[in-house]
Write an enzyme that holds these catalytic residues in place. Structure first.
Site, mmCIF file in Angstrom:
data_model
loop_
_atom_site.group_PDB
_atom_site.id
_atom_site.type_symbol
_atom_site.label_atom_id
_atom_site.label_comp_id
_atom_site.label_asym_id
_atom_site.label_seq_id
_atom_site.Cartn_x
_atom_site.Cartn_y
_atom_site.Cartn_z
ATOM 1 N N GLU A 82 0.877 -1.171 -0.043
ATOM 2 C CA GLU A 82 -0.066 -0.051 -0.032
ATOM 3 C C GLU A 82 0.643 1.301 -0.039
ATOM 4 O O GLU A 82 0.523 2.179 -0.735
ATOM 5 C CB GLU A 82 -1.040 -0.085 1.188
ATOM 6 C CG GLU A 82 -1.817 1.070 1.118
ATOM 7 C CD GLU A 82 -2.883 1.190 0.100
ATOM 8 O OE1 GLU A 82 -3.396 2.234 -0.052
ATOM 9 O OE2 GLU A 82 -3.197 0.252 -0.439
ATOM 10 N N VAL A 86 10.115 6.704 2.246
ATOM 11 C CA VAL A 86 11.535 6.955 2.645
ATOM 12 C C VAL A 86 11.394 8.579 2.601
ATOM 13 O O VAL A 86 11.138 8.948 1.505
ATOM 14 C CB VAL A 86 12.567 6.382 1.910
ATOM 15 C CG1 VAL A 86 13.878 6.920 2.470
ATOM 16 C CG2 VAL A 86 12.515 5.003 1.900
ATOM 17 N N GLY A 96 15.001 2.376 0.042
ATOM 18 C CA GLY A 96 13.973 1.655 -0.884
ATOM 19 C C GLY A 96 14.088 0.522 -1.341
ATOM 20 O O GLY A 96 13.332 -0.662 -1.323
ATOM 21 N N TYR A 130 10.984 1.697 -9.756
ATOM 22 C CA TYR A 130 10.424 0.384 -9.800
ATOM 23 C C TYR A 130 10.813 -0.207 -11.197
ATOM 24 O O TYR A 130 10.893 -1.432 -10.994
ATOM 25 C CB TYR A 130 9.046 0.506 -9.756
ATOM 26 C CG TYR A 130 8.440 0.932 -8.311
ATOM 27 C CD1 TYR A 130 8.907 0.683 -7.201
ATOM 28 C CD2 TYR A 130 7.593 1.961 -8.159
ATOM 29 C CE1 TYR A 130 8.521 0.845 -5.935
ATOM 30 C CE2 TYR A 130 7.225 2.436 -6.971
ATOM 31 C CZ TYR A 130 7.555 2.022 -6.034
ATOM 32 O OH TYR A 130 7.261 2.448 -4.594
#
Length: 158
Positions: A82, A86, A96, A130
């Site tokens: 969710e 940082v 991360g 990501y």
């Protein structure tokens, strides 16, 4: 760096970090929960789990909140991340990455088949981060939501 499960004593800290994230995302006015609601959700009902990320001297530098999902196609569970936050001044320290590694390991340890999350479309630093992890972007899926008023209307058959 230390990544540990949050305890009830950490509720105010997690709530404060949630507010920091909401401010960063320009959504602070949408935070309507309270520390007490968060405590009940995490510790009374077990709706989700929270992790605290601490630096080498024990100062909180971030958090993650996640919960179990289910894939009908896999017929197995997964983890929905969710929040991963940082503090901005600590973002270049691979924190991360460590949190994502921790969550991936936790998912595998628990027998989950997926680790999923969303990122705001304007948050290029997060999207680039990501992508470097090897995450697949699911552009053909759209997130949908009913909030309380919509659920009430639907449940009433109106």
């Amino acid at each position: 760096m230390n990544i540990r499960p949050a305890t009830e004593a950490d509720v105010q800290l997690v709530y404060d970090l949630i507010c920091e994230l909401a401010t960063y995302e320009k959504l602070r006015d949408e935070v309507v929960g309270t520390p007490e609601i968060l405590r009940e959700s995490l510790f009374d009902r077990g709706d989700a789990e929270a992790l605290i990320v601490e630096d080498e001297v024990g100062e909180a530098v971030g958090y993650a909140i996640f919960y179990t999902t289910f894939s009908t196609f896999e017929c197995r569970s997964g983890i929905w991340l969710e929040d991963l936050y940082v503090r901005p001044e600590r973002r270049q320290g691979r924190i991360g990455l460590r949190v994502m590694e921790h969550l991936a390991g936790l998912a595998l340890e628990r027998g989950h088949r997926r680790l999923e999350w969303v990122a705001l479309d304007w948050n290029e630093p997060a999207l680039n981060f990501y992508a470097k992890l090897g995450a697949t972007r699911l552009d053909d899926w759209r997130m949908l939501r009913l909030e309380v008023d919509g659920m009430r209307t639907l449940a009433a058959g109106e």
